[in-house]
Motif scaffolding. Sequence first.
Motif, short mmCIF file in Angstrom:
data_model
loop_
_atom_site.label_atom_id
_atom_site.label_comp_id
_atom_site.label_asym_id
_atom_site.label_seq_id
_atom_site.Cartn_x
_atom_site.Cartn_y
_atom_site.Cartn_z
N ILE A 350 0.85 -1.20 0.00
CA ILE A 350 0.00 0.00 0.00
C ILE A 350 0.88 1.25 0.00
CG2 ILE A 350 -1.75 1.31 1.25
CD1 ILE A 350 -2.77 -1.33 2.38
N GLY A 351 0.69 2.08 -1.00
CA GLY A 351 1.47 3.30 -1.11
C GLY A 351 0.61 4.54 -1.00
N ALA A 352 1.22 5.67 -1.27
CA ALA A 352 0.51 6.95 -1.17
C ALA A 352 -0.41 7.20 -2.36
CB ALA A 352 1.53 8.09 -1.06
N GLU A 353 -0.17 6.47 -3.47
CA GLU A 353 -0.98 6.66 -4.66
C GLU A 353 -1.91 5.47 -4.87
OE1 GLU A 353 -0.72 9.52 -6.39
OE2 GLU A 353 0.75 10.13 -4.87
N ALA A 354 -2.96 5.68 -5.63
CA ALA A 354 -3.92 4.62 -5.93
C ALA A 354 -3.27 3.59 -6.85
CB ALA A 354 -5.16 5.20 -6.60
N SER A 355 -3.41 2.32 -6.50
CA SER A 355 -2.89 1.25 -7.34
C SER A 355 -3.79 1.04 -8.55
CB SER A 355 -2.79 -0.05 -6.54
OG SER A 355 -2.47 -1.13 -7.39
N MET A 356 -3.16 0.81 -9.69
CA MET A 356 -3.88 0.47 -10.91
C MET A 356 -3.62 -0.97 -11.33
SD MET A 356 -5.67 3.07 -11.75
CE MET A 356 -5.81 4.72 -11.05
N GLU A 357 -3.02 -1.76 -10.44
CA GLU A 357 -2.69 -3.14 -10.74
C GLU A 357 -3.62 -4.10 -10.01
OE1 GLU A 357 1.63 -4.15 -10.66
OE2 GLU A 357 1.80 -2.14 -9.79
N PHE A 358 -3.83 -5.25 -10.62
CA PHE A 358 -4.54 -6.35 -9.97
C PHE A 358 -3.46 -7.25 -9.37
CE2 PHE A 358 -6.68 -10.55 -10.12
CZ PHE A 358 -7.80 -10.24 -9.37
N ARG A 359 -3.37 -7.28 -8.02
CA ARG A 359 -2.20 -7.85 -7.36
C ARG A 359 -2.56 -8.95 -6.36
NH1 ARG A 359 0.95 -2.59 -5.23
NH2 ARG A 359 -1.14 -2.12 -4.47
N PRO A 360 -2.89 -10.14 -6.82
CA PRO A 360 -3.04 -11.26 -5.88
C PRO A 360 -1.68 -11.68 -5.35
CG PRO A 360 -3.21 -12.05 -8.12
CD PRO A 360 -3.14 -10.55 -8.21
N GLY A 361 -1.68 -12.29 -4.17
CA GLY A 361 -0.43 -12.73 -3.57
C GLY A 361 -0.21 -14.22 -3.69
N SER A 362 0.84 -14.69 -3.04
CA SER A 362 1.19 -16.12 -3.02
C SER A 362 1.26 -16.56 -1.57
CB SER A 362 2.54 -16.34 -3.72
OG SER A 362 2.48 -15.92 -5.06
N GLN A 559 -12.93 14.66 -2.09
CA GLN A 559 -12.95 14.21 -3.48
C GLN A 559 -11.68 14.64 -4.21
OE1 GLN A 559 -16.64 15.39 -5.45
NE2 GLN A 559 -17.72 15.38 -3.50
N ASP A 560 -11.27 15.89 -4.01
CA ASP A 560 -10.09 16.41 -4.71
C ASP A 560 -8.83 15.69 -4.26
OD1 ASP A 560 -11.77 18.19 -5.98
OD2 ASP A 560 -11.28 19.88 -4.67
N ASP A 561 -8.71 15.45 -2.97
CA ASP A 561 -7.53 14.77 -2.44
C ASP A 561 -7.40 13.36 -3.03
OD1 ASP A 561 -6.11 12.92 -0.46
OD2 ASP A 561 -5.67 14.86 0.47
N LEU A 562 -8.51 12.64 -3.06
CA LEU A 562 -8.49 11.28 -3.59
C LEU A 562 -8.20 11.26 -5.09
CD1 LEU A 562 -11.54 9.96 -1.57
CD2 LEU A 562 -9.17 9.21 -1.29
N ALA A 563 -8.71 12.23 -5.81
CA ALA A 563 -8.42 12.32 -7.24
C ALA A 563 -6.93 12.60 -7.47
CB ALA A 563 -9.28 13.40 -7.88
N ARG A 564 -6.33 13.46 -6.63
CA ARG A 564 -4.90 13.74 -6.76
C ARG A 564 -4.05 12.49 -6.53
NH1 ARG A 564 -6.23 18.69 -4.18
NH2 ARG A 564 -5.73 17.79 -2.13
N ARG A 565 -4.55 11.56 -5.71
CA ARG A 565 -3.80 10.33 -5.46
C ARG A 565 -3.94 9.33 -6.60
NH1 ARG A 565 -3.89 9.30 0.96
NH2 ARG A 565 -4.63 11.35 1.64
N GLY A 566 -4.76 9.64 -7.58
CA GLY A 566 -4.88 8.79 -8.75
C GLY A 566 -6.11 7.93 -8.81
N HIS A 567 -7.01 8.02 -7.81
CA HIS A 567 -8.25 7.24 -7.86
C HIS A 567 -9.14 7.77 -9.00
CE1 HIS A 567 -7.58 5.13 -4.06
NE2 HIS A 567 -7.12 6.27 -3.57
N THR A 568 -9.78 6.86 -9.71
CA THR A 568 -10.75 7.24 -10.73
C THR A 568 -12.10 7.38 -10.05
OG1 THR A 568 -9.51 5.98 -12.38
CG2 THR A 568 -11.78 6.58 -12.93
#
Length: 610
Positions: A350-362, A559-568
């Motif tokens: 988990i980072g400061a920006e919104a993830s755009m990846e589908f990331r299952p683990g092992s 809303q603005d803060d979340l958009a700046r983090r990259g959330h759609t």
Amino acid sequence: MTFTTRPELRGTFGAVSSTHWLAATVGMAVLEKGHTAFDAAVAAGFVLQVVEPHLNGPGGEVPIIVTPAGADAPIVISGQGPSPAAATVAHFRSLGLDIIPGTGLLPACIPGAFGAWLTLLRDYGTADLEDVLAPAISYARTGHPLVPRIANTIAQMRELFTTHWPSSAEIYLPGGVAPQTGRLFRNPHIAAMYGEILEQTRGAGNREARIQAALDFWYRGPIAEKIEQFCATQEVWDVSGRRHKGLITAQDMAEYAPQVEKPVSVAYGDYEIFKCGAWSQGPVLLQMLQILKGTDVDRLDPNGPDFVHLVAETAKLAMADRECWYGDSPDVPLDALLSSPYADQRRALIGAEASMEFRPGSPDGRAPILPPLRPVGTIPQPGVGGGEPTVARQVAPAIDRQGEAALTPEGAQRGDTVQVSAVDCWGNMVSATPSGGWFQSSPVIPGLGFSLTTRGQMFWLEEGLNSSLKPSTRPRTTLTPSTAYRDGKPYMAFGTPGGDQQDQWQLIMLLRHIHGGMNLQEAIDAPSFHTDHLPSSFWPRETSLGSLTLESRYAQHVQDDLARRGHTITLNDPWSEGRLAAVAREMDGDVQLVKAGANPRGVQGYAVAR
């Protein structure tokens, strides 16, 4: 001051909370007669089948978490029916399908709700079968006032019913006319069916014997025979644009019995949260709690952007594991998925920006097998859809003012789910999330008055996943009731409709209650959100990577803060996210104090307590 639409209800006798006021009041009436929370839930469950037929029905399913007073842990009654024995990947592929349709007869699974409700009544209740069926029979025979969402849905389904599903038109378009909001609506076929069950079982012996006779009538008698006949002889139009027969046989019905199981759980501070196993999506909530343990979530503003970002990113990780690892299979590495070391690995992503990846683990060292990731709009939609989210996906149907998904221009309608939670004067508690058998997803079976569940759409036709289609196997359902213990004692039973969003909304409510100082009603009322950064469990099984849907009540700076983090960002109706229902109990000295809250969204959920 925290906003609330109504008070958190408190009392000492008992409480029932549900997604429809008639179910909640019927449940309380059963408590008033001296019966248990288990009896109240059964009666409310049968009423919900009648008064919310677009959200559940007699041909649907229900997982139930049962907590007897003073029990060290709850038990689970799995009312999720399995696939038919003839349901194989090869059969569906032979029909030219690469995805299971969301409507019609082909995705139909064994209807498990009747078996689960009667198992709860027989093994834990005190009421007679007639006591719990009488209110539903009355509303089906004499009528119940039609809520706007049902009337609108029937009107929108008119062309499909009259063109392709005449048995549905007979029930829902009486005299060829769509019923009106607020007027009494009747389903005499359901009333007659339940009345026949009571008549045929009346002389079967004691209470338990009569309940067992009703189960036999349903699964090994006339009900099973009519279901088999309809599936075997009718080719029914579905969202593939073609007609298909169903696969359920009387033998499939006869071999079904609800599984009674131990729940899975994790500790979270003073709490222990119990969920159904990995045949449901329930462990998602537990995985999210494990990840959040190592964060500062307890210090965040529960309505602020940091909270929303953290919870959404946590949900993305847990949901990726759900899709790659969960299913009705002994191969699910559940202990590893719920372990602290694995949560540490996932939290680090988990980072400061919104993830755009589908990331299952092992979780156990195996490489995950990914399901298809189909972007929204990939699958043509020739007609009625079979999903169940309470709110629309990112570029899917718009939200109507009732907080449920409206029809798309193509006519794709998603059904939904209901909820009932109850606690009694002895401290028995129950949480149940009924669904399936929506009238808009499968035609009415003549002579029975109800539709079959289309839960089979949750299987993948790709091999190798724990949720790949297999015969006589439970689909990995989204239905996910919850129970929480506090300081080692039963504390709260809760749940919500909402498909893939159910555990997201329950987590948000739970965190606000535990960390945010909100009572049950305040935690339910507060603005909510969800992500669709996952393959939908429902046809057409599409994915919206990076999506974040917010109720429009969120402040502009959030809303603005979340958009700046990259959330759609997608803004929905201000009251559109979830339909939570919760009850709780604690001791005030040597006297039990019960509490209850219910969702105001949709203007029909209510709690009753005294």
